[in-house]
Design a protein around this motif. Sequence first.
Motif, PDB file in Angstrom:
ATOM      1  N   LEU A  45      31.297  38.093 105.026  1.00 50.38           N
ATOM      2  CA  LEU A  45      29.963  37.418 104.965  1.00 50.38           C
ATOM      3  C   LEU A  45      29.125  38.129 105.205  1.00 50.38           C
ATOM      4  O   LEU A  45      27.612  38.449 104.813  1.00 50.38           O
ATOM      5  CB  LEU A  45      29.901  36.317 105.239  1.00 50.38           C
ATOM      6  CG  LEU A  45      31.111  34.851 104.260  1.00 50.38           C
ATOM      7  CD1 LEU A  45      31.031  33.915 105.228  1.00 50.38           C
ATOM      8  CD2 LEU A  45      31.157  34.839 103.185  1.00 50.38           C
ATOM      9  N   GLY A  46      29.348  39.287 106.195  1.00 48.37           N
ATOM     10  CA  GLY A  46      27.933  39.563 107.358  1.00 48.37           C
ATOM     11  C   GLY A  46      27.993  39.915 108.222  1.00 48.37           C
ATOM     12  O   GLY A  46      29.199  39.461 108.931  1.00 48.37           O
ATOM     13  N   ALA A  52      33.828  43.361 115.491  1.00 53.65           N
ATOM     14  CA  ALA A  52      34.197  43.905 113.720  1.00 53.65           C
ATOM     15  C   ALA A  52      35.944  44.302 113.857  1.00 53.65           C
ATOM     16  O   ALA A  52      36.182  44.493 112.793  1.00 53.65           O
ATOM     17  CB  ALA A  52      32.707  45.365 114.189  1.00 53.65           C
ATOM     18  N   GLY A  53      36.094  45.722 114.283  1.00 56.16           N
ATOM     19  CA  GLY A  53      37.758  46.109 115.004  1.00 56.16           C
ATOM     20  C   GLY A  53      38.408  44.120 114.199  1.00 56.16           C
ATOM     21  O   GLY A  53      39.533  44.583 113.457  1.00 56.16           O
ATOM     22  N   ALA A  54      38.581  43.609 115.526  1.00 57.13           N
ATOM     23  CA  ALA A  54      39.384  42.840 114.465  1.00 57.13           C
ATOM     24  C   ALA A  54      39.347  42.000 114.021  1.00 57.13           C
ATOM     25  O   ALA A  54      40.261  41.790 113.283  1.00 57.13           O
ATOM     26  CB  ALA A  54      38.897  41.915 116.212  1.00 57.13           C
ATOM     27  N   VAL A  55      37.736  40.958 113.418  1.00 57.38           N
ATOM     28  CA  VAL A  55      37.806  41.163 112.250  1.00 57.38           C
ATOM     29  C   VAL A  55      38.390  41.424 110.984  1.00 57.38           C
ATOM     30  O   VAL A  55      38.439  40.894 110.130  1.00 57.38           O
ATOM     31  CB  VAL A  55      36.482  39.780 112.200  1.00 57.38           C
ATOM     32  CG1 VAL A  55      35.956  39.556 110.468  1.00 57.38           C
ATOM     33  CG2 VAL A  55      36.420  39.599 113.459  1.00 57.38           C
ATOM     34  N   LEU A  56      37.724  43.039 111.052  1.00 65.30           N
ATOM     35  CA  LEU A  56      38.448  43.525 110.100  1.00 65.30           C
ATOM     36  C   LEU A  56      39.959  43.997 109.488  1.00 65.30           C
ATOM     37  O   LEU A  56      40.575  43.837 108.194  1.00 65.30           O
ATOM     38  CB  LEU A  56      37.793  44.764 109.557  1.00 65.30           C
ATOM     39  CG  LEU A  56      36.198  44.931 109.699  1.00 65.30           C
ATOM     40  CD1 LEU A  56      35.380  46.361 110.107  1.00 65.30           C
ATOM     41  CD2 LEU A  56      35.563  44.614 108.224  1.00 65.30           C
ATOM     42  N   VAL A  94      31.405  40.285 113.468  1.00 63.49           N
ATOM     43  CA  VAL A  94      31.401  39.669 111.602  1.00 63.49           C
ATOM     44  C   VAL A  94      32.061  38.999 111.402  1.00 63.49           C
ATOM     45  O   VAL A  94      32.733  37.757 112.266  1.00 63.49           O
ATOM     46  CB  VAL A  94      32.617  40.577 110.995  1.00 63.49           C
ATOM     47  CG1 VAL A  94      32.517  41.054 109.700  1.00 63.49           C
ATOM     48  CG2 VAL A  94      31.853  42.759 111.385  1.00 63.49           C
ATOM     49  N   VAL A  95      32.042  38.177 110.897  1.00 57.38           N
ATOM     50  CA  VAL A  95      31.718  37.132 110.237  1.00 57.38           C
ATOM     51  C   VAL A  95      32.761  36.895 108.300  1.00 57.38           C
ATOM     52  O   VAL A  95      31.917  37.466 107.886  1.00 57.38           O
ATOM     53  CB  VAL A  95      30.482  36.081 110.006  1.00 57.38           C
ATOM     54  CG1 VAL A  95      31.214  34.501 108.880  1.00 57.38           C
ATOM     55  CG2 VAL A  95      29.952  35.765 111.127  1.00 57.38           C
ATOM     56  N   ALA A  96      34.075  36.296 108.956  1.00 60.08           N
ATOM     57  CA  ALA A  96      34.346  36.690 107.345  1.00 60.08           C
ATOM     58  C   ALA A  96      34.868  34.960 107.405  1.00 60.08           C
ATOM     59  O   ALA A  96      35.507  34.158 107.883  1.00 60.08           O
ATOM     60  CB  ALA A  96      36.092  37.998 107.589  1.00 60.08           C
ATOM     61  N   THR A  97      35.396  34.618 105.977  1.00 63.35           N
ATOM     62  CA  THR A  97      36.289  33.778 105.587  1.00 63.35           C
ATOM     63  C   THR A  97      37.580  34.053 105.002  1.00 63.35           C
ATOM     64  O   THR A  97      37.728  34.946 104.466  1.00 63.35           O
ATOM     65  CB  THR A  97      35.611  32.906 104.766  1.00 63.35           C
ATOM     66  OG1 THR A  97      35.228  31.479 104.130  1.00 63.35           O
ATOM     67  CG2 THR A  97      35.104  33.335 103.606  1.00 63.35           C
ATOM     68  N   LEU A 101      26.659  48.557 108.078  1.00 60.88           N
ATOM     69  CA  LEU A 101      25.715  47.344 109.401  1.00 60.88           C
ATOM     70  C   LEU A 101      26.273  47.128 110.793  1.00 60.88           C
ATOM     71  O   LEU A 101      25.438  47.806 111.638  1.00 60.88           O
ATOM     72  CB  LEU A 101      25.776  45.479 108.996  1.00 60.88           C
ATOM     73  CG  LEU A 101      25.076  45.561 107.469  1.00 60.88           C
ATOM     74  CD1 LEU A 101      25.271  44.206 107.361  1.00 60.88           C
ATOM     75  CD2 LEU A 101      23.663  45.729 107.901  1.00 60.88           C
ATOM     76  N   VAL A 102      27.214  47.588 111.242  1.00 61.89           N
ATOM     77  CA  VAL A 102      28.062  47.583 112.113  1.00 61.89           C
ATOM     78  C   VAL A 102      27.953  49.183 113.298  1.00 61.89           C
ATOM     79  O   VAL A 102      27.382  48.496 114.031  1.00 61.89           O
ATOM     80  CB  VAL A 102      29.642  48.036 112.018  1.00 61.89           C
ATOM     81  CG1 VAL A 102      30.126  47.992 113.988  1.00 61.89           C
ATOM     82  CG2 VAL A 102      30.340  46.553 112.165  1.00 61.89           C
ATOM     83  N   GLU A 103      27.430  50.273 112.016  1.00 56.69           N
ATOM     84  CA  GLU A 103      27.155  51.349 112.885  1.00 56.69           C
ATOM     85  C   GLU A 103      25.402  51.082 113.327  1.00 56.69           C
ATOM     86  O   GLU A 103      25.124  51.676 114.484  1.00 56.69           O
ATOM     87  CB  GLU A 103      27.329  52.257 112.185  1.00 56.69           C
ATOM     88  CG  GLU A 103      28.628  52.801 112.365  1.00 56.69           C
ATOM     89  CD  GLU A 103      28.638  54.181 110.839  1.00 56.69           C
ATOM     90  OE1 GLU A 103      27.723  54.814 110.392  1.00 56.69           O
ATOM     91  OE2 GLU A 103      29.534  54.621 110.924  1.00 56.69           O
TER      92      GLU A 103
END
Length: 717
Positions: free
Chosen positions: A475-476, A425-429, A457-460, A444-446
């Motif tokens: 994305l989620g 989570a930290g890296a993608v955020l 975490v997924v991101a684009t 959601l992470v919590e």
Amino acid sequence: MTGWTRSRVSAPASRATGRPLRGTGADTAGVWRAAAVEAVRKLDPRVQARNPVLLVVWTGAVLVTGLAITGPSVFAVLVALWLWFTVLFANLAEAVAEGRGRAQAASLRAARRDTVAQRLPHGTDLNTDPGTGPATGPGTAAPVTPVPASELRVGDLVVVEAGETVPGDGDVVHGVASVDESAVTGESAPVIREAGGDRSAVTGGTTVLSDRIVVRITTRPGETVVDRMIALVEGASRARTPNEIALGVLLSALTIVLLLAVVAIAPMSAYAGERVPLVVLTALLVCLIPTTIGALLSAIGIAGMDRLVRRGVLATSGRAVEAAGDVDTLLLDKTGTVTHGNRRATALHPVGGTTPDELAAAARLASLADPTPEGRSIVELCASGYGLPAGADAAEALATAVPFSARTRMSGIDLDGVAVRKGAAGAVLEWACGAGDRAEVDRLVETVSDAGGTPLVVATDPGGGAVEGGEARLLGVVELSDVVKPGIAERFAELRAMGVRTVMVTGDNPRTAAVIAARAGVDEHLAEATPEDKLALIRREQSGGRLVAMTGDGTNDAPALAQADVGVAMNTGTAAAKEAGNMVDLDSDPTKLVDIVEIGKQLLITRGALTTFSVANDLAKYFAILPAMFAALYPPLGALDVMGLATPQSAVLSAVIFNALVIVALIPLALRGVRYRPSSAAALLRRNLLVYGIGGVLTPFVGIALIDLVVRLIPGV
């Protein structure tokens, strides 16, 4: 067979014997018979010179033998005979320990004898369809050349098919197969070895049971795991540890002091009017010096290494085993050690306006370049739950892959100008710093973390990773589930009782790490750990004077493994990790670290217990023999002759016989090791003094008295 042009050889590849290394087949009468012969061979003074205490006994035996020949008497002959028995029994202890290793080595040699390797030409292209196998070009099969395994060199590619023996240590670079590793690990259940991921390493001497694989050789002949195991179990590569050297110096010093004390008896007795015979003085010296621990010291060290090998662990030296016994801090990876390690994707949680299908498509793309079990499980979830393909299509295969690494803690793909990322989570955020929906993602992470799961975490980013433009989109969350191993909390409680502090290290976020740490009962945890964080933690612990142990299997673990006092590399890990550590776990079970600590402590406790027993024995023999010897010269000493020994000669001979027999009696304990119970150092010291201190004082009084009842019946004594 398709894809390979093979030349068959007349001699089939050898098969392993199948006898487990960690079995009990080595404890046979044959081992004892061979050890008895070896004990006689070790009477060579050049061998005895390695142990100053035994050299004194050997010299005394030679001297008394000469006196018995020049001035024959029943007493002198019997003393000479039992002094030689003392040296033989001491040699027997070491020979039995070495013989058990040789028996194990015989089965290991059978696993590597006459193995023929099917070597591929250098430059063979492995990037072909798995159904056709390696090829040098389109439609061109790569021929193999049969060569002896001893001719293989680092970097060679070999083909191994079902029923054949792996010719050397290496990594699977093509294919997947079921492998029987019982000849090395002793475990009968086959294991899967496949290209990529963390289960690609194979060991020479193991047998492929199904399919075929291509292996890249990673070790030179004579340096394989089997070769190292043979050297260890035979004792050929065993050097004395610092503790052994220090104890040897102490024993030598005690021997010198007692030698001077015995030498001083001669003029004292002559002054009193009765000269003590040289035979008696020699026997007295042998009885008073620390013969017992001097005889068993080498066997204790060899047996400790043997116990470690029987558990499927290779140590580069005895120093590493001793260090394991003194470990203060234990670093353990969460995945595979504290938990089962089969973290699998179990759910997808979209955020904002993202649909489940859109999240699944992005999560699959971001995981195609992730060879870890977690990455593969995401692809499998997307395939089974959302009907997406399990493999990459032609366009995806040509896209720019971003492999997962412990440093970035992300993986992904750059396809048609769009960057897709998945990871911690930290890296993608941080990567998607301009994206919205952060509050929902954080929630959601919590939620996933509080349930003990691992959120990814997924991101684009349609801008291809140029997040400055603010085009990145969250994305989620992918939920990975894992379970704490049953009984692990009790193991950590045992370690805590030993005074060992446990630290769980994980790349998970702090909330997940805290939940798992609480369930497992570890003392501390380090979340979102990078390789640099592990190295810094180890150095911080060592700067406080503590010894640190850890496990690892990847190249990025190598610096920390090299820095740790006890670095245990997994056999399925990379060559860099195995070179950096000072132990290799053949079973690739990270929880083995707990067993290694217990074996190390048992080794130290066994050595300490038998040293205490030996010194206490010598003290008791001093008060048992001297009163009987000198009561005639100094009548007040008669009050100390509590055993009522028949004559001074029977007292000396009984003590010499007891001194020899106690070595034989303690050989099984030296080989098996003192039973270890997790407890504090103070409790162990009390138990040591109570059992082996007081026991060592009382045993000679009882033993010498009983032997004297028989000795007094011998005419001429």
